[in-house]
Design a protein around this motif. Structure first.
Motif, PDB file in Angstrom:
ATOM      1  N   SER A 209       0.805  -1.228   0.000  1.00 49.34           N
ATOM      2  CA  SER A 209       0.000   0.000   0.000  1.00 49.34           C
ATOM      3  C   SER A 209       0.835   1.274   0.000  1.00 49.34           C
ATOM      4  N   CYS A 210       2.120   1.167  -0.389  1.00 49.29           N
ATOM      5  CA  CYS A 210       2.970   2.358  -0.525  1.00 49.29           C
ATOM      6  C   CYS A 210       3.593   2.325  -1.908  1.00 49.29           C
ATOM      7  N   ASP A 211       3.258   3.304  -2.753  1.00 49.31           N
ATOM      8  CA  ASP A 211       3.704   3.257  -4.140  1.00 49.31           C
ATOM      9  C   ASP A 211       5.178   3.626  -4.320  1.00 49.31           C
ATOM     10  N   ARG A 212       5.879   3.992  -3.246  1.00 48.63           N
ATOM     11  CA  ARG A 212       7.318   4.238  -3.351  1.00 48.63           C
ATOM     12  C   ARG A 212       8.092   2.922  -3.469  1.00 48.63           C
ATOM     13  N   GLY A 213       7.486   1.849  -3.068  1.00 49.59           N
ATOM     14  CA  GLY A 213       8.138   0.546  -3.167  1.00 49.59           C
ATOM     15  C   GLY A 213       7.160  -0.555  -2.823  1.00 49.59           C
ATOM     16  N   ARG A 214       6.379  -0.954  -3.797  1.00 49.91           N
ATOM     17  CA  ARG A 214       5.370  -1.994  -3.548  1.00 49.91           C
ATOM     18  C   ARG A 214       6.068  -3.355  -3.465  1.00 49.91           C
ATOM     19  N   SER A 215       6.635  -3.622  -2.308  1.00 45.75           N
ATOM     20  CA  SER A 215       7.435  -4.827  -2.130  1.00 45.75           C
ATOM     21  C   SER A 215       6.657  -5.923  -1.417  1.00 45.75           C
ATOM     22  N   GLY A 216       6.986  -7.146  -1.775  1.00 46.43           N
ATOM     23  CA  GLY A 216       6.469  -8.319  -1.088  1.00 46.43           C
ATOM     24  C   GLY A 216       7.600  -9.286  -0.853  1.00 46.43           C
ATOM     25  N   CYS A 217       7.413 -10.233   0.043  1.00 44.77           N
ATOM     26  CA  CYS A 217       8.473 -11.198   0.313  1.00 44.77           C
ATOM     27  C   CYS A 217       7.897 -12.541   0.723  1.00 44.77           C
ATOM     28  N   VAL A 218       8.756 -13.548   0.642  1.00 44.16           N
ATOM     29  CA  VAL A 218       8.405 -14.915   1.018  1.00 44.16           C
ATOM     30  C   VAL A 218       9.542 -15.497   1.840  1.00 44.16           C
ATOM     31  N   PHE A 219       9.211 -16.141   2.960  1.00 44.90           N
ATOM     32  CA  PHE A 219      10.163 -16.953   3.696  1.00 44.90           C
ATOM     33  C   PHE A 219       9.843 -18.408   3.383  1.00 44.90           C
ATOM     34  N   ALA A 220      10.838 -19.141   2.921  1.00 43.57           N
ATOM     35  CA  ALA A 220      10.622 -20.536   2.539  1.00 43.57           C
ATOM     36  C   ALA A 220      11.700 -21.415   3.151  1.00 43.57           C
ATOM     37  N   PRO A 234       0.633  -0.390   9.957  1.00 37.44           N
ATOM     38  CA  PRO A 234       0.165  -1.250  11.043  1.00 37.44           C
ATOM     39  C   PRO A 234      -1.363  -1.392  10.998  1.00 37.44           C
ATOM     40  N   VAL A 235      -1.860  -2.478  11.534  1.00 40.41           N
ATOM     41  CA  VAL A 235      -3.294  -2.770  11.507  1.00 40.41           C
ATOM     42  C   VAL A 235      -4.090  -1.605  12.104  1.00 40.41           C
ATOM     43  N   GLY A 236      -5.072  -1.123  11.355  1.00 41.97           N
ATOM     44  CA  GLY A 236      -5.938  -0.046  11.817  1.00 41.97           C
ATOM     45  C   GLY A 236      -5.441   1.348  11.503  1.00 41.97           C
ATOM     46  N   PHE A 237      -4.240   1.466  10.946  1.00 41.29           N
ATOM     47  CA  PHE A 237      -3.679   2.774  10.607  1.00 41.29           C
ATOM     48  C   PHE A 237      -3.887   3.047   9.103  1.00 41.29           C
ATOM     49  N   PRO A 238      -3.985   4.325   8.728  1.00 38.68           N
ATOM     50  CA  PRO A 238      -4.181   4.651   7.311  1.00 38.68           C
ATOM     51  C   PRO A 238      -2.965   4.284   6.462  1.00 38.68           C
ATOM     52  N   HIS A 239      -3.209   3.893   5.222  1.00 37.28           N
ATOM     53  CA  HIS A 239      -2.139   3.523   4.300  1.00 37.28           C
ATOM     54  C   HIS A 239      -1.686   4.727   3.481  1.00 37.28           C
ATOM     55  N   HIS A 245       2.186   9.913   1.759  1.00 35.03           N
ATOM     56  CA  HIS A 245       3.412   9.461   2.417  1.00 35.03           C
ATOM     57  C   HIS A 245       3.698  10.276   3.675  1.00 35.03           C
ATOM     58  N   GLN A 246       4.299   9.614   4.654  1.00 31.10           N
ATOM     59  CA  GLN A 246       4.751  10.292   5.878  1.00 31.10           C
ATOM     60  C   GLN A 246       6.276  10.322   5.825  1.00 31.10           C
ATOM     61  N   MET A 247       6.814  11.423   5.310  1.00 28.22           N
ATOM     62  CA  MET A 247       8.243  11.513   5.032  1.00 28.22           C
ATOM     63  C   MET A 247       9.009  12.049   6.240  1.00 28.22           C
ATOM     64  N   THR A 258      18.791  12.277   3.609  1.00 29.65           N
ATOM     65  CA  THR A 258      17.880  11.487   2.776  1.00 29.65           C
ATOM     66  C   THR A 258      16.490  11.520   3.378  1.00 29.65           C
ATOM     67  N   GLN A 259      15.491  11.250   2.528  1.00 28.46           N
ATOM     68  CA  GLN A 259      14.103  11.242   2.967  1.00 28.46           C
ATOM     69  C   GLN A 259      13.523   9.837   2.831  1.00 28.46           C
ATOM     70  N   HIS A 260      12.727   9.447   3.835  1.00 29.11           N
ATOM     71  CA  HIS A 260      12.145   8.106   3.844  1.00 29.11           C
ATOM     72  C   HIS A 260      10.680   8.195   4.282  1.00 29.11           C
ATOM     73  N   CYS A 261       9.867   7.315   3.712  1.00 29.30           N
ATOM     74  CA  CYS A 261       8.476   7.209   4.155  1.00 29.30           C
ATOM     75  C   CYS A 261       8.430   6.241   5.332  1.00 29.30           C
ATOM     76  N   VAL A 262       7.888   6.680   6.476  1.00 29.43           N
ATOM     77  CA  VAL A 262       7.865   5.856   7.686  1.00 29.43           C
ATOM     78  C   VAL A 262       6.445   5.435   8.066  1.00 29.43           C
ATOM     79  N   ARG A 263       5.492   5.637   7.161  1.00 27.48           N
ATOM     80  CA  ARG A 263       4.112   5.272   7.485  1.00 27.48           C
ATOM     81  C   ARG A 263       3.926   3.754   7.503  1.00 27.48           C
ATOM     82  N   THR A 264       4.698   3.043   6.675  1.00 23.64           N
ATOM     83  CA  THR A 264       4.464   1.612   6.512  1.00 23.64           C
ATOM     84  C   THR A 264       5.558   0.761   7.167  1.00 23.64           C
TER      85      THR A 264
END
Length: 345
Positions: A209-220, A234-239, A245-247, A258-264
């Motif tokens: 839900s963050c278009d700066r880096g729509r990342s997914g991962c798998v642990f196998a 986090p659960v219940g917080f806005p995306h 973005h919350q920079m 440097t600037q980073h989004c910390v919302r997610t």
């Protein structure tokens, strides 16, 4: 359809590529990649430098390195890959089920005349005898090692285009080439386990839900998926997709900011949380993710007992994480050497 072009010097590969580009094909050139590499070293774009540095790259990074760099540049399923000069480059590209290798050739005298007529930065030979020597060297005749071996590449080609007549005739041959290739059913290639889990990670990333880096991962582990995760608040917080973005700015030791989004929460962190909630051990697992984990994620992975990390590409600020994982004895493998860049960072 990915069409790879190999062939003799001045046989007309560039002309064939131009005709295919008119048909909507994107263009990627191994020679241009090598020229860019020379530029980065501040070296003159002479043919001798191209050959020498190309051979050096193949020797140090593997004979298929230029093809790997080319694959990272492919964005369209209608692409020409020009300048294939080593069999390992051809093999690297042939791993794609939609790849077809085409060789372009013409008689030596015709090719020499074309070389004299063209204008290029490299210092071309002016005598037929010198051109013949260069042609043999280019084809790898009498050569050993991992250097240019165009002759072997031409033998690996599915189709040979003989360009010994007019441009209109060559145009007709290209039309027939496309028609013939379109009739061929793409070969099915069963994905490796790394490819399989990375495809799953990419599918999971679509939930991010963050278009700066729509990342997914798998642990196998033991070829079984343990947990998955994607970037999200986090659960219940806005995306980010809802609230923006919350920079936050980060000042580094060298004074850079440097600037980073910390919302997610990062994908890896979310997956680790899922494992903790469900009592799933990640000890001995392999992580599959989009890019080099950040420093925080790298520390968590070390403490989780992860035994290997596989990334689709590199993170442009991932050097510290790479060093930490190396010190921890955790192998870090990449599908591509392409760097993930973030805007406004």
């Amino acid at each position: 359809m990915i069409i790879g072009l190999t062939g003799s010097l001045c046989a007309g590969k560039g002309t064939v590529a131009g005709l295919l580009k008119q048909k909507g094909f994107e263009y990627v050139s191994l020679s241009d990649i090598l020229r860019e590499y020379l530029d980065s070293l501040g070296m003159e774009r002479t043919r001798e430098n191209l050959i020498a540095k190309g051979n050096e790259l193949r020797e140090n990074k593997g004979a298929g390195i230029l093809a790997k760099w080319a694959l990272a540049k492919i964005k369209s399923n209608k692409t020409i890959v020009d300048g294939i000069r080593n069999p390992e480059e051809a093999k690297e590209l042939k791993a794609r089920p939609d790849f077809h290798l085409v060789a372009v050739d013409a008689p030596l005298e015709i090719r020499f005349k074309r070389m004299l007529q063209r204008e290029r930065g490299e210092k071309d030979p002016k005598k037929l005898s010198d051109f013949r020597k260069l042609d043999k060297k280019d084809k790898g005749i009498g050569q050993k090692g991992t250097g240019q071996q165009v002759g072997k590449c031409m033998k690996m080609a599915e189709i040979v285009l003989v360009n010994d007549k007019s441009l209109s005739v060559l145009h007709q041959k290209c039309e027939r080439l496309l028609s013939d290739l379109e009739k061929k059913e793409p070969k099915f290639k069963r994905p490796s386990w790394d490819e399989y889990f990375m495809e799953v990670a990419n599918a999971i990333s679509k939930r991010a839900s963050c278009d700066r880096g729509r990342s997914g991962c798998v642990f196998a582990k033991d070829r079984q998926i343990l947990v998955t995760g994607y970037v999200g608040s986090p659960v219940g917080f806005p995306h980010c997709d809802e609230a923006g973005h919350q920079m936050k700015k980060l000042i580094h030791e060298d004074g850079t900011v440097t600037q980073h989004c910390v919302r997610t929460v990062h994908a890896e962190q979310n997956a680790i949380c899922q494992a903790a909630r469900r009592g799933v051990s990640l000890d001995g697992a392999t992580l599959y993710c989009r890019m080099t984990p950040c420093r925080t994620c790298a520390m968590l992975l070390i403490n989780c007992g992860v035994k290997r990390v596989v990334c689709e590409r590199r993170y442009h600020a991932g050097a510290e994480s790479e060093e930490m994982l190396k010190q921890a004895g955790i192998p870090l493998d990449y599908f591509s050497d392409e760097f993930q860049q973030y805007t406004n960072q």
